[in-house]
Scaffold this active site. Structure first.
Site, mmCIF file in Angstrom:
data_model
loop_
_atom_site.group_PDB
_atom_site.id
_atom_site.type_symbol
_atom_site.label_atom_id
_atom_site.label_comp_id
_atom_site.label_asym_id
_atom_site.label_seq_id
_atom_site.Cartn_x
_atom_site.Cartn_y
_atom_site.Cartn_z
ATOM 1 N N ALA A 245 43.686 51.754 5.325
ATOM 2 C CA ALA A 245 42.802 52.815 5.793
ATOM 3 C C ALA A 245 43.528 54.147 5.656
ATOM 4 O O ALA A 245 44.757 54.197 5.510
ATOM 5 C CB ALA A 245 42.401 52.575 7.244
ATOM 6 N N LYS A 246 42.761 55.214 5.709
ATOM 7 C CA LYS A 246 43.357 56.545 5.524
ATOM 8 C C LYS A 246 44.372 56.889 6.612
ATOM 9 O O LYS A 246 45.256 57.710 6.405
ATOM 10 C CB LYS A 246 42.247 57.591 5.446
ATOM 11 C CG LYS A 246 41.452 57.517 4.136
ATOM 12 C CD LYS A 246 40.422 58.605 4.018
ATOM 13 C CE LYS A 246 39.183 58.276 4.815
ATOM 14 N NZ LYS A 246 38.427 57.143 4.241
#
Length: 312
Positions: A245-246
């Protein structure tokens, strides 16, 4: 029901369908690259469709398209948007409703989570709380101000698909939501309608979506639509073994460029994780063989951009 009419006579296609909720991370770009390689490697068109019915952030779509172009992907025809296709989803719902295959559901998410699974349904399936409400009971819930979602009245609890990487896969089918209580068409409906109408007969996406695929394939058969060929590819995970995920650090293309890397190097890293050699999508295409793809996830340390080990 008679099959829904097709709106395309073009050659078969593969696709990528991002949601413009933010920048694409390396896992997204890797899956997009694979979808492109699968399609182009089999002589298919490649179409790009934006799932913009929910979670839309200003500017995200433009950045996503720029990143896809940067790594060498191209697509056939204009980018399509689900927000322009609401009448298509409504028509599909109307067909199912006319055939007696839908019902209103007034349950809240909390009530569904607390309910016991249906006696003959798969674990975690919607228990059918609203399936057999009387007209008076439905009217009572409407009068109380409860928004109604629309669910499929499924006659199956399981459905089998064939996946290019996973082989035969049998998964659960329940009374899935077709239209949410706020009136927005649900993903499981929109993806089925869009793929069929755009001539998409090859769906390449992350293997986290494999469990939901039997529901979509079953829904396609109810609408008289063809079931695509599926290939659910391994995800990119962080060093803790969860989906990248970011928030995991420098994991977008812009992040990597800011660290002094080049697009060629980033594509090369993605290629290496797939057992391929090259620094652009075009370079990877001649040697692409789906049978040689890894079956395990790529566990990535964003600080070093190297494989940190296999997911346990």
């Amino acid at each position: 029901m008679t099959p829904m009419p097709s709106t395309t006579s073009a050659a078969p296609a593969g696709r990528y369908a991002p949601s413009p909720s933010g920048d694409l991370h390396l896992g997204n770009l890797r899956t997009a690259l694979l979808a492109w390689l699968f399609a182009r490697g089999t002589g298919r068109r490649f179409v790009l469709r934006v799932d913009d019915l929910d979670r839309v952030r200003p500017g995200a779509e433009e950045r996503q398209l720029a990143d896809l172009r940067a790594i060498g992907l191209d697509w056939d025809g204009p980018v399509t948007h689900q927000s322009d296709r609401l009448d298509h989803y409504a028509a599909a719902v109307d067909r199912l409703t006319s055939a007696g295959l839908t019902y209103e559901c007034f349950c809240t998410r909390k009530e569904i989570q607390q309910a016991v699974t249906a006696p003959h349904g798969p674990l975690g399936a919607y228990p059918g709380t609203c399936r057999d409400l009387s007209p008076a009971e439905r009217a009572q819930r409407r009068a109380a101000g409860r928004p109604a979602a629309l669910r499929l009245r499924s006659a199956r609890t399981e459905f089998e698909i064939i996946d290019r990487l996973h082989g035969r896969y049998r998964g659960p089918v329940d009374d899935l939501v077709l239209r949410r209580g706020d009136g927005i068409p649900a993903y499981n409906l929109t993806v089925v309608v869009d793929d069929a109408e755009q001539g998409v007969d090859q769906v390449v996406r992350g293997d986290d979506l494999l469990p939901s695929t039997p529901r979509q394939a079953y829904l396609a058969t109810l609408l008289g639509l063809p079931v695509p060929e599926y290939a659910h590819v391994p995800l990119v995970l962080n060093t803790e073994g969860t989906r990248l995920a970011k928030r995991d650090g420098a994991v977008t293309l812009a992040d990597r460029l800011a660290r002094g890397e080049t697009v060629d190097r980033v594509v090369g890293r993605l290629a290496a994780s797939l057992g391929l050699a090259g620094h652009s999508a075009a370079e990877l295409l001649p040697g692409f063989d789906p049978a040689r793809l890894p079956r395990d996830p790529w566990v990535l340390d964003p600080d070093s951009l190297v494989v940190a080990g296999r997911c346990p």
